[in-house]
Scaffold this motif. Structure first.
Motif, mmCIF file in Angstrom:
data_model
loop_
_atom_site.group_PDB
_atom_site.id
_atom_site.type_symbol
_atom_site.label_atom_id
_atom_site.label_comp_id
_atom_site.label_asym_id
_atom_site.label_seq_id
_atom_site.Cartn_x
_atom_site.Cartn_y
_atom_site.Cartn_z
ATOM 1 N N THR B 12 1.406 9.195 -6.996
ATOM 2 C CA THR B 12 1.272 9.898 -5.713
ATOM 3 C C THR B 12 0.355 11.109 -5.863
ATOM 4 N N LEU B 13 0.539 11.870 -6.941
ATOM 5 C CA LEU B 13 -0.283 13.069 -7.164
ATOM 6 C C LEU B 13 -1.767 12.697 -7.282
ATOM 7 N N VAL B 14 -2.026 11.682 -8.121
ATOM 8 C CA VAL B 14 -3.430 11.263 -8.317
ATOM 9 C C VAL B 14 -4.036 10.822 -6.993
ATOM 10 N N ALA B 15 -3.250 10.045 -6.212
ATOM 11 C CA ALA B 15 -3.763 9.555 -4.934
ATOM 12 C C ALA B 15 -4.072 10.719 -4.002
ATOM 13 N N LEU B 16 -3.179 11.706 -3.998
ATOM 14 C CA LEU B 16 -3.369 12.852 -3.109
ATOM 15 C C LEU B 16 -4.632 13.632 -3.478
ATOM 16 N N ILE B 17 -4.830 13.826 -4.795
ATOM 17 C CA ILE B 17 -6.008 14.599 -5.235
ATOM 18 C C ILE B 17 -7.289 13.797 -5.003
ATOM 19 N N ALA B 18 -7.253 12.483 -5.299
ATOM 20 C CA ALA B 18 -8.478 11.672 -5.246
ATOM 21 C C ALA B 18 -8.892 11.330 -3.826
ATOM 22 N N ALA B 19 -7.930 11.265 -2.910
ATOM 23 C CA ALA B 19 -8.241 10.771 -1.557
ATOM 24 C C ALA B 19 -9.387 11.533 -0.887
ATOM 25 N N PRO B 20 -9.327 12.873 -0.815
ATOM 26 C CA PRO B 20 -10.450 13.557 -0.149
ATOM 27 C C PRO B 20 -11.774 13.385 -0.879
ATOM 28 N N LEU B 21 -11.727 13.316 -2.221
ATOM 29 C CA LEU B 21 -12.972 13.131 -2.991
ATOM 30 C C LEU B 21 -13.591 11.769 -2.677
ATOM 31 N N LEU B 22 -12.760 10.757 -2.708
ATOM 32 C CA LEU B 22 -13.264 9.400 -2.433
ATOM 33 C C LEU B 22 -13.778 9.304 -1.004
ATOM 34 N N TYR B 23 -13.051 9.955 -0.098
ATOM 35 C CA TYR B 23 -13.448 9.902 1.311
ATOM 36 C C TYR B 23 -14.847 10.510 1.485
ATOM 37 N N THR B 24 -15.071 11.676 0.840
ATOM 38 C CA THR B 24 -16.384 12.328 0.932
ATOM 39 C C THR B 24 -17.460 11.475 0.283
ATOM 40 N N ALA B 25 -17.104 10.892 -0.898
ATOM 41 C CA ALA B 25 -18.093 10.093 -1.620
ATOM 42 C C ALA B 25 -18.505 8.888 -0.801
ATOM 43 N N ALA B 26 -17.541 8.241 -0.175
ATOM 44 C CA ALA B 26 -17.847 7.061 0.650
ATOM 45 C C ALA B 26 -18.706 7.465 1.838
ATOM 46 N N GLY B 27 -18.387 8.619 2.405
ATOM 47 C CA GLY B 27 -19.161 9.102 3.545
ATOM 48 C C GLY B 27 -20.605 9.375 3.169
ATOM 49 N N ASN B 28 -20.834 9.785 1.891
ATOM 50 C CA ASN B 28 -22.196 10.064 1.427
ATOM 51 C C ASN B 28 -22.899 8.818 0.892
ATOM 52 N N GLY B 29 -22.249 7.678 0.990
ATOM 53 C CA GLY B 29 -22.892 6.432 0.600
ATOM 54 C C GLY B 29 -22.962 6.209 -0.889
ATOM 55 N N LEU B 30 -21.996 6.754 -1.659
ATOM 56 C CA LEU B 30 -22.054 6.598 -3.109
ATOM 57 C C LEU B 30 -21.599 5.219 -3.556
ATOM 58 N N PHE B 31 -20.917 4.474 -2.694
ATOM 59 C CA PHE B 31 -20.418 3.163 -3.096
ATOM 60 C C PHE B 31 -21.288 2.038 -2.589
ATOM 61 N N THR B 32 -22.318 2.382 -1.810
ATOM 62 C CA THR B 32 -23.225 1.336 -1.346
ATOM 63 C C THR B 32 -24.553 1.477 -2.086
ATOM 64 N N LYS B 33 -25.131 0.343 -2.462
ATOM 65 C CA LYS B 33 -26.411 0.366 -3.157
ATOM 66 C C LYS B 33 -27.500 0.790 -2.167
ATOM 67 N N PRO B 34 -28.329 1.771 -2.543
ATOM 68 C CA PRO B 34 -29.389 2.173 -1.606
ATOM 69 C C PRO B 34 -30.400 1.056 -1.456
ATOM 70 N N PRO B 35 -31.041 0.976 -0.297
ATOM 71 C CA PRO B 35 -32.028 -0.094 -0.094
ATOM 72 C C PRO B 35 -33.204 0.074 -1.051
ATOM 73 N N ALA B 36 -33.728 -1.049 -1.514
ATOM 74 C CA ALA B 36 -34.871 -0.995 -2.442
ATOM 75 C C ALA B 36 -36.053 -0.332 -1.739
ATOM 76 N N PRO B 37 -36.867 0.438 -2.491
ATOM 77 C CA PRO B 37 -37.986 1.132 -1.859
ATOM 78 C C PRO B 37 -39.008 0.154 -1.300
ATOM 79 N N GLN B 38 -39.478 0.445 -0.119
ATOM 80 C CA GLN B 38 -40.500 -0.391 0.510
ATOM 81 C C GLN B 38 -41.867 0.135 0.088
ATOM 82 N N LEU B 39 -42.565 -0.641 -0.731
ATOM 83 C CA LEU B 39 -43.831 -0.160 -1.285
ATOM 84 C C LEU B 39 -45.002 -0.725 -0.492
ATOM 85 N N ALA B 40 -46.000 0.116 -0.330
ATOM 86 C CA ALA B 40 -47.195 -0.312 0.391
ATOM 87 C C ALA B 40 -47.944 -1.352 -0.421
#
Lengths: 255, 116
Positions: B12-40
């Protein structure tokens, strides 16, 4: 100098004898006019480049021709090599600059262009802790700016004050074929090595012949047939601070 | 307190501490792979000086080696040189910079060398 005077001077350069007044009533008769000087006077900038390792480039500056007002060489150098003027002398780079000499015993002032002398015994190279300054196969002393760490030992070692530190990067490209310098390296004259490799004269020499006083002569000191060697053999030349034993490759007449 | 109880409290303690961190990280797109660069697309040529895949991995080594030969030996007009890149990859912002920023590379070439 007026247009007419310059024309007559160019004619003189192309004539068989070049005479220069070095004092009251004393005229110095120089070597016969030669291909290099004639080419510079005509505006051509071809340079005969010997095979790798054979050349030893040098320069003669006839200080009797050089005038105080003319800035053809310095302007050409700035345009060719992206050497900026910021209007603040603490930041301005100088690859070639006009120096005024005032004799202690009186007499007329001398104005000479002072640039890197590309010494055979370069003190800047000897003190460089990272071997960024090196002597090329043709005797040109150059800085590898990829290696330079900007410690400025070389600036202290150079007796000609030929080197400047890049305190501020320029954002303007006057010549996009030549790299500019990033903040934190030392820069100096390269004898326009990129032009020499293409078989062209350095920018200052070309400008001096075209729009200046045709006071500069550039050539191969190893080639006994070259214009510069003939000139040095015929006319008394002197290096700046030759007493230091650095064997500079820029020679002056009339200082 | 038995072992089961302490484990439950720890989770429970770990979940409580990690929840806001994970929530912020997901919001910043840390769990999704960024799109490959589109090169000219390169212009003026269909092939690079070496195969494209090889160049992608090794172009920096080519340039650092050749630059010493050019600066120190005066051997200009070589096959590999930074000005050569610019003949085909004419827009640095749409080619070099996009991939460099994707990979987090910070080359210093363009501090001094002109690439449009």
């Amino acid at each position: 100098m007026s247009e007419l005077d310059r024309r007559s001077l160019l004619k003189m350069g192309a004539a068989a004898i070049v005479g220069t007044v070095i004092g009251n009533g004393i005229t110095l008769y120089a070597a016969p006019a030669n291909a290099g000087e004639a080419a510079a006077a005509a505006g051509g900038n071809a340079l005969e480049v010997p095979p790798k390792g054979k050349a030893r480039w040098g320069m003669v500056i006839d200080n009797n021709k050089c005038t105080a007002q003319c800035t053809a060489c310095t302007a050409a150098c700035r345009a060719e090599n992206n050497v900026p003027v910021f209007g603040d002398e603490r930041y301005d780079g100088h690859w070639i600059r006009k120096v005024t000499l005032t004799p202690e015993r009186g007499g007329p002032e001398k104005h000479l262009p002072l640039l890197c002398n590309h010494c055979d015994q370069p003190p800047c190279q000897h003190v460089c802790p990272v071997a960024a300054t090196f002597t090329r196969h043709d005797g040109i002393v150059m800085i590898d700016k990829h290696r330079c760490i900007g410690c400025r030992y070389c600036m202290i070692a150079c007796p000609y004050k030929a080197r400047t530190f890049v305190f501020k990067e320029t954002t303007e490209w006057t010549n996009k074929d030549v790299p500019k310098r990033a903040h934190g390296v030392v820069e100096k004259c390269t004898f326009c090595a990129h032009l020499i490799d293409q078989g062209k004269l350095p920018a200052c020499v070309e400008a001096c012949g075209k729009s200046g006083e045709a006071a500069m002569l550039f050539g191969d000191l190893n080639n006994p047939e070259s214009a510069i060697v003939k000139y040095i053999r015929a006319v008394a030349t002197k290096g700046v601070r030759e007493d230091l034993g650095l064997e500079p490759k820029v020679f002056y007449t009339g200082i | 307190m038995n072992a089961k109880g302490s484990i439950a409290i720890a989770i429970t303690l770990v979940a409580l501490i990690a929840a806001p961190l994970l929530y912020t990280a997901a919001g910043n797109g840390l769990f999704t792979k960024p799109p490959a660069p589109q090169l000219a697309k390169a212009v003026n040529a269909t092939e690079c000086v070496e195969p494209a895949g090889w160049m992608r991995a090794n172009h920096m080594n080519l340039l650092t080696h050749q630059r010493d030969l050019i600066v120190r030996e005066g051997e200009r007009g070589r096959k590999y040189r930074i000005e050569g890149c610019a003949t085909c990859h004419t827009k640095r912002a749409e080619f070099c910079d996009r991939c460099h920023s994707y990979a987090g590379a910070k080359p210093e070439c363009f501090d001094c060398h002109y690439l449009p």
